[in-house]
Write a protein that holds these residues in place. Structure first.
Motif, PDB file in Angstrom:
ATOM      1  N   TYR A   1       0.865  -1.180   0.000  1.00 35.32           N
ATOM      2  CA  TYR A   1       0.000   0.000   0.000  1.00 35.32           C
ATOM      3  C   TYR A   1       0.897   1.224   0.000  1.00 35.32           C
ATOM      4  O   TYR A   1       1.662   1.447   0.932  1.00 35.32           O
ATOM      5  CB  TYR A   1      -0.967  -0.052   1.192  1.00 35.32           C
ATOM      6  CG  TYR A   1      -1.969  -1.151   0.945  1.00 35.32           C
ATOM      7  CD1 TYR A   1      -3.172  -0.882   0.306  1.00 35.32           C
ATOM      8  CD2 TYR A   1      -1.654  -2.476   1.235  1.00 35.32           C
ATOM      9  CE1 TYR A   1      -4.057  -1.902  -0.001  1.00 35.32           C
ATOM     10  CE2 TYR A   1      -2.532  -3.503   0.935  1.00 35.32           C
ATOM     11  CZ  TYR A   1      -3.734  -3.204   0.315  1.00 35.32           C
ATOM     12  OH  TYR A   1      -4.599  -4.215  -0.018  1.00 35.32           O
ATOM     13  N   CYS A   2       0.833   1.970  -1.092  1.00 32.69           N
ATOM     14  CA  CYS A   2       1.852   2.981  -1.366  1.00 32.69           C
ATOM     15  C   CYS A   2       1.270   4.386  -1.471  1.00 32.69           C
ATOM     16  O   CYS A   2       0.128   4.575  -1.880  1.00 32.69           O
ATOM     17  CB  CYS A   2       2.543   2.674  -2.691  1.00 32.69           C
ATOM     18  SG  CYS A   2       3.248   1.033  -2.736  1.00 32.69           S
TER      19      CYS A   2
ATOM     20  N   ASN B   1       1.317   7.302  -3.761  1.00 26.72           N
ATOM     21  CA  ASN B   1       1.649   7.564  -5.159  1.00 26.72           C
ATOM     22  C   ASN B   1       1.768   9.066  -5.391  1.00 26.72           C
ATOM     23  O   ASN B   1       2.562   9.526  -6.195  1.00 26.72           O
ATOM     24  CB  ASN B   1       0.569   6.978  -6.071  1.00 26.72           C
ATOM     25  CG  ASN B   1       1.158   6.019  -7.075  1.00 26.72           C
ATOM     26  OD1 ASN B   1       2.365   6.021  -7.283  1.00 26.72           O
ATOM     27  ND2 ASN B   1       0.319   5.216  -7.696  1.00 26.72           N
ATOM     28  N   HIS B   2       0.915   9.804  -4.655  1.00 28.04           N
ATOM     29  CA  HIS B   2       0.974  11.271  -4.632  1.00 28.04           C
ATOM     30  C   HIS B   2       0.758  11.672  -3.188  1.00 28.04           C
ATOM     31  O   HIS B   2      -0.113  11.106  -2.525  1.00 28.04           O
ATOM     32  CB  HIS B   2      -0.127  11.891  -5.500  1.00 28.04           C
ATOM     33  CG  HIS B   2      -0.025  11.511  -6.943  1.00 28.04           C
ATOM     34  ND1 HIS B   2       0.841  12.123  -7.808  1.00 28.04           N
ATOM     35  CD2 HIS B   2      -0.671  10.558  -7.656  1.00 28.04           C
ATOM     36  CE1 HIS B   2       0.729  11.570  -9.001  1.00 28.04           C
ATOM     37  NE2 HIS B   2      -0.181  10.606  -8.940  1.00 28.04           N
TER      38      HIS B   2
ATOM     39  N   LEU C   1      -3.754   6.124  -0.291  1.00 28.93           N
ATOM     40  CA  LEU C   1      -2.754   5.114  -0.631  1.00 28.93           C
ATOM     41  C   LEU C   1      -3.303   4.246  -1.759  1.00 28.93           C
ATOM     42  O   LEU C   1      -4.510   4.060  -1.876  1.00 28.93           O
ATOM     43  CB  LEU C   1      -2.457   4.213   0.572  1.00 28.93           C
ATOM     44  CG  LEU C   1      -1.961   4.860   1.861  1.00 28.93           C
ATOM     45  CD1 LEU C   1      -1.579   3.775   2.867  1.00 28.93           C
ATOM     46  CD2 LEU C   1      -0.779   5.774   1.606  1.00 28.93           C
ATOM     47  N   VAL C   2      -2.406   3.716  -2.554  1.00 29.64           N
ATOM     48  CA  VAL C   2      -2.806   2.898  -3.697  1.00 29.64           C
ATOM     49  C   VAL C   2      -2.296   1.479  -3.476  1.00 29.64           C
ATOM     50  O   VAL C   2      -1.142   1.281  -3.074  1.00 29.64           O
ATOM     51  CB  VAL C   2      -2.197   3.477  -4.998  1.00 29.64           C
ATOM     52  CG1 VAL C   2      -2.555   2.617  -6.189  1.00 29.64           C
ATOM     53  CG2 VAL C   2      -2.661   4.906  -5.204  1.00 29.64           C
TER      54      VAL C   2
ATOM     55  N   MET D   1      -0.643  -1.621  -4.743  1.00 26.30           N
ATOM     56  CA  MET D   1       0.208  -1.883  -5.906  1.00 26.30           C
ATOM     57  C   MET D   1       0.733  -3.307  -5.844  1.00 26.30           C
ATOM     58  O   MET D   1       0.891  -3.874  -4.770  1.00 26.30           O
ATOM     59  CB  MET D   1       1.381  -0.898  -5.942  1.00 26.30           C
ATOM     60  CG  MET D   1       0.934   0.543  -6.129  1.00 26.30           C
ATOM     61  SD  MET D   1       2.319   1.683  -6.209  1.00 26.30           S
ATOM     62  CE  MET D   1       2.726   1.598  -7.938  1.00 26.30           C
TER      63      MET D   1
ATOM     64  N   LEU E   1       8.612   8.612  -4.847  1.00 26.54           N
ATOM     65  CA  LEU E   1       7.302   7.965  -4.927  1.00 26.54           C
ATOM     66  C   LEU E   1       7.289   7.005  -6.112  1.00 26.54           C
ATOM     67  O   LEU E   1       7.981   7.261  -7.087  1.00 26.54           O
ATOM     68  CB  LEU E   1       6.200   9.028  -5.086  1.00 26.54           C
ATOM     69  CG  LEU E   1       6.072  10.021  -3.921  1.00 26.54           C
ATOM     70  CD1 LEU E   1       4.958  11.023  -4.192  1.00 26.54           C
ATOM     71  CD2 LEU E   1       5.829   9.298  -2.599  1.00 26.54           C
ATOM     72  N   PRO E   2       6.525   5.904  -6.062  1.00 23.02           N
ATOM     73  CA  PRO E   2       5.680   5.493  -4.936  1.00 23.02           C
ATOM     74  C   PRO E   2       6.506   5.057  -3.720  1.00 23.02           C
ATOM     75  O   PRO E   2       7.623   4.574  -3.873  1.00 23.02           O
ATOM     76  CB  PRO E   2       4.894   4.309  -5.504  1.00 23.02           C
ATOM     77  CG  PRO E   2       5.729   3.784  -6.628  1.00 23.02           C
ATOM     78  CD  PRO E   2       6.467   4.953  -7.181  1.00 23.02           C
ATOM     79  N   HIS E   3       5.901   5.256  -2.532  1.00 25.83           N
ATOM     80  CA  HIS E   3       6.584   4.889  -1.298  1.00 25.83           C
ATOM     81  C   HIS E   3       5.679   4.025  -0.423  1.00 25.83           C
ATOM     82  O   HIS E   3       4.501   4.327  -0.260  1.00 25.83           O
ATOM     83  CB  HIS E   3       6.991   6.146  -0.524  1.00 25.83           C
ATOM     84  CG  HIS E   3       7.507   5.848   0.850  1.00 25.83           C
ATOM     85  ND1 HIS E   3       8.692   5.188   1.059  1.00 25.83           N
ATOM     86  CD2 HIS E   3       6.978   6.074   2.082  1.00 25.83           C
ATOM     87  CE1 HIS E   3       8.878   5.036   2.364  1.00 25.83           C
ATOM     88  NE2 HIS E   3       7.854   5.557   3.005  1.00 25.83           N
ATOM     89  N   THR E   4       6.257   2.947   0.137  1.00 23.54           N
ATOM     90  CA  THR E   4       5.512   2.086   1.054  1.00 23.54           C
ATOM     91  C   THR E   4       5.785   2.534   2.480  1.00 23.54           C
ATOM     92  O   THR E   4       6.931   2.531   2.928  1.00 23.54           O
ATOM     93  CB  THR E   4       5.945   0.611   0.886  1.00 23.54           C
ATOM     94  OG1 THR E   4       5.858   0.270  -0.500  1.00 23.54           O
ATOM     95  CG2 THR E   4       5.062  -0.313   1.696  1.00 23.54           C
TER      96      THR E   4
END
Ligand SMILES: [Zn+2]
Ligand SMILES: [Zn+2]
Length: 351
Positions: free
Chosen positions: A4-5, A7-8, A13-14, A16, A66-69
């Motif tokens: 779950y990252c 993205n912006h 969270l997105v 991925m 980004l993306p960052h977990t």
């Protein structure tokens, strides 16, 4: 693997799908069993820290990409490791020390990787535990759980370590004198418990919220003072049986820092932990005249986490209440945390 990252920044969270990392050299791959949701995850989600007065400490400027977990309070089971990794076993569960430095500078060599200026903390600048799997750079950053529930262990990597390190900075004064704890939120309450476990004389807690003061007393605080009282300084000095030698400020606002500074006895120490922000004006001459120390505390080092976990395993540290939620609900948990609707600690568990 799923993670779950961000993205912006400031956007949900997105979920991925990422390739499963292959551990090289000394790296260790763990399957995440528990990922604590910390208040500072909100700041990372926002892209940095508001320092007050219009100043912003940007994570991008510190090398965040980004993306960052997210996730710096992680416990998991070792599934594989690089050819040079020794000292951990596949199938065993560990708590991850996330505050990793460059390993080469004098700060890192002295053992304070958490203060390295080019550090790459896991979950902050490197991928963290809001994922099914997570890569840990070296086995030395893994502390054996020895049967402890991973969800119970996870918050010790951040909130537990922070309070332990703050208390260590006060030396033997915690055993001989009362310690004033400003702010009875999650960190303040953990501090009350860890102070007791370390053999401290007792905690004098100050908070403006009656519920939090009651919680502090229930956790074993010697006294709890209303921060809104007109004579709060006087009440604290009375409760501490004299001007205190030690104050830990878990709020870090102009008011609390000034209060902590003002009530110290000559030679006393004020440890500032809270990141509320703003700025404060202090009479400089009083620092030497009163011989006081103002000390900043940022998480803690690996040795301190090792000591803390020994204390936890000895059964002396009461566990803080936790709520377990599915990792897929990470977004929902962060949103509720931001809105102030989370009580206690939430731990994400991968399905
Ligand atoms: Zn944290
Ligand atoms: Zn370093």
């Amino acid at each position: 693997m799923r993670c779950y990252c961000i993205n912006h920044y400031n956007e949900p969270l997105v979920e991925m799908k990422m390739a499963l990392p292959k551990p090289k050299a000394e790296e260790v791959l763990i399957k995440v069993q528990a990922a604590g949701v910390c208040h500072s995850d909100l700041h990372i989600w926002e892209g940095g820290y508001d320092l007050g007065g219009g100043e912003f400490l940007s994570l991008k400027a510190r090398g965040a990409t980004l993306p960052h977990t997210l996730g710096h309070e992680t416990a998991g089971v070792v599934v594989s490791m690089g050819p040079n990794a020794t000292g951990v076993e596949v199938g065993e569960s560990y708590l991850v020390y996330p505050w990793i430095g460059c390993g080469n500078c004098s700060t890192c060599i002295s053992g304070n990787e958490n203060l390295c200026t080019s550090g790459r903390p896991l979950g902050v600048l490197e991928p963290g535990g809001y994922a099914e799997y997570m890569l840990v750079p070296k086995p030395k950053y893994l502390l054996a759980l020895n049967g402890l529930d991973p969800a119970i262990a996870a918050p010790f990597a951040c909130s537990g370590l922070t309070t332990y390190s703050a208390l260590k900075k006060l030396g033997n004064d915690i055993a001989t004198h009362f310690t004033v704890i400003v702010g009875a939120g999650g960190l303040g309450l953990m501090c009350v418990s860890i102070l007791r476990a370390m053999g401290g004389k007792g905690a004098i807690v100050v908070d403006i919220d009656k519920k939090k003061r009651d919680a502090a007393l229930a956790a074993g605080a010697h006294a709890a003072i209303d921060g809104n009282a007109d004579n709060v300084a006087e009440l604290l000095i009375q409760a501490a049986e004299g001007a205190p030698r030690s104050v830990i400020d878990f709020v870090g606002s102009p008011e609390t820092t000034k209060l902590g500074f003002n009530i110290l006895v000559k030679g006393g120490k004020l440890v500032v932990v809270g990141l509320y922000g703003g700025s404060v004006s202090l009479p400089i001459a009083l620092i030497p005249v009163r011989g006081v120390s103002i000390i900043g505390n940022l998480v803690g080092n690996l040795e301190e986490l090792t000591e803390l976990m020994e204390l936890v395993h000895s059964g002396k540290v009461p566990f803080i209440p936790i709520t377990k939620q599915a990792l897929s609900e990470a977004n929902d948990v962060l949103t509720r945390l931001k809105e102030g609707r989370v009580i206690g600690r939430t731990i994400l568990i991968p399905e």
